[in-house]
Scaffold this active site. Structure first.
Site, PDB file in Angstrom:
ATOM      1  N   HIS A 176      24.532 -41.350  -0.084  1.00  8.30           N
ATOM      2  CA  HIS A 176      23.395 -41.688  -0.948  1.00  8.30           C
ATOM      3  C   HIS A 176      23.775 -41.811  -2.415  1.00  8.30           C
ATOM      4  O   HIS A 176      23.038 -42.424  -3.188  1.00  8.30           O
ATOM      5  CB  HIS A 176      22.279 -40.660  -0.776  1.00  8.30           C
ATOM      6  CG  HIS A 176      22.601 -39.301  -1.324  1.00  8.30           C
ATOM      7  ND1 HIS A 176      23.260 -38.334  -0.586  1.00  8.30           N
ATOM      8  CD2 HIS A 176      22.344 -38.730  -2.532  1.00  8.30           C
ATOM      9  CE1 HIS A 176      23.398 -37.234  -1.314  1.00  8.30           C
ATOM     10  NE2 HIS A 176      22.849 -37.449  -2.496  1.00  8.30           N
ATOM     11  N   HIS A 186      23.038 -30.347 -12.410  1.00  6.40           N
ATOM     12  CA  HIS A 186      22.397 -29.781 -11.233  1.00  6.40           C
ATOM     13  C   HIS A 186      23.426 -28.915 -10.510  1.00  6.40           C
ATOM     14  O   HIS A 186      24.622 -29.153 -10.616  1.00  6.40           O
ATOM     15  CB  HIS A 186      21.793 -30.839 -10.301  1.00  6.40           C
ATOM     16  CG  HIS A 186      22.752 -31.851  -9.759  1.00  6.40           C
ATOM     17  ND1 HIS A 186      23.477 -32.734 -10.529  1.00  6.40           N
ATOM     18  CD2 HIS A 186      23.091 -32.159  -8.474  1.00  6.40           C
ATOM     19  CE1 HIS A 186      24.211 -33.525  -9.770  1.00  6.40           C
ATOM     20  NE2 HIS A 186      24.002 -33.186  -8.510  1.00  6.40           N
TER      21      HIS A 186
END
Length: 328
Positions: free
Chosen positions: A115, A180
């Site tokens: 992805h 993140h």
């Protein structure tokens, strides 16, 4: 011949967890804005730099960089399955150009793009992964040891030099980051079972993939429902300063960043900023560029500091303006 750049954060939870309605609406509006730009530009070639999250690349053979001469979607997070429209001759020529200019670019006739690469293509191409010719370039951003940032920038510059010689409408995409810190397992501290997955987990069963993804979805949905115990480290201050560095083409600073620095301030997932480094350095070969920060928000529910930036060479902007004036 023309070139444009889009750098964008990605998130596997885009369709699996919802932030506050106003936050999600603004983020999706920005995605749509960029998709409209891509459609209007109608690129004849996309070069996308992306990471992998142990879906297509594993420790059994982990390159620093790998170019897909043929590629398919790994199928994670419902992106794919499907074949990417890779122009094989151009991809091979790019790999050869890199090797001839002291960049040890690996290449694959069976790349599985996860992805990190397929989500931007899906967002910008009306869900059609094969809509435009695309050369995918993987940058290892998860499996330590990682390529040095200065080397990533050098690689991007060589790719840019090759692209500059093509008569194409080129779109360069950097897909990754910003801050993140997902709970990605580390091979030296993982159980033997998890180590085996990190080494040779390619082509999992549908059930195994769903089980893995369900754990991430649970975190995202818990965050969306206010579970503070699940909060993951995002760093808006670092993100915003970094966005300015990319906007200013400050490659001296970017090339001085270490994996340790990035991990400390941007988390494990922050290592993906290497994709932005490669994309921006490829664009810089065309001369000074003008960049715009399209969007930024730290979105816990998507486990990402979500940033979006566009850019194009100043010379190209000036030429377009002069042409438009001549038509008045």
């Amino acid at each position: 011949m023309s070139v444009k750049l889009i750098c964008i954060s990605h998130t596997p939870l885009l369709d699996f967890a919802s932030p506050a309605p106003d936050v999600e609406a603004s983020a999706r509006a920005a995605f749509t804005q960029l998709a409209d730009q891509v459609k209007a530009y109608d690129p004849t070639l996309i070069v996308i730099f992306g990471p992998d999250h142990f879906n297509g690349f594993f420790y059994d053979l982990m390159p620093a960089f790998c170019l897909g001469t043929r590629a398919t979607a790994a199928g994670d997070w419902n992106y794919g399955p499907g074949t990417l429209n890779v122009p094989e001759a151009k991809a091979l020529a790019l790999a050869d150009y890199c090797l001839a200019h002291d960049i040890d670019m690996s290449y694959s006739y069976r790349m599985q793009a996860d992805h990190g690469i397929t989500q931007p293509l899906d967002l910008f191409c009306d869900g059609q992964l094969d809509r435009y010719p695309v050369i995918p370039i993987f940058i290892n951003s998860a499996a330590n040891p990682l390529p040095r940032t200065q080397r990533v920038i050098q690689m991007g510059q060589i790719v840019g030099k090759y692209l500059k010689g093509l008569d194409e409408r080129i779109l360069i995409i950097g897909s990754g980051g910003l801050s993140h810190d997902p709970p990605t397992p580390q091979i030296h501290t993982a159980s033997k079972e998890v180590q085996e997955f990190l080494i040779a987990g390619r082509n999992p069963s549908t059930e195994a993939r769903q089980q893995r993804q369900a754990k991430v979805i649970a975190v995202g949905q818990g965050l969306a429902h206010g579970d503070k115990s699940l909060a993951l480290a995002l760093n808006p201050t670092w993100d915003k300063a970094l966005l300015q560095r990319f906007k200013d083409a400050d490659f001296n600073y970017l090339g001085s960043m270490t994996s340790e620095d990035i991990r400390l301030h941007g988390g494990r997932g922050g290592q993906e900023i290497r994709t932005w480094m490669a994309a921006c350095s490829a664009l810089s070969v065309y001369g000074e560029y003008h960049a715009e920060i399209v969007y930024y928000a730290p979105i816990q529910e998507w486990i990402a500091g979500m940033g979006m930036m566009t850019a194009e060479p100043m010379q190209q902007i000036t030429r377009s303006f002069e042409t438009s004036q001549d038509l008045i």
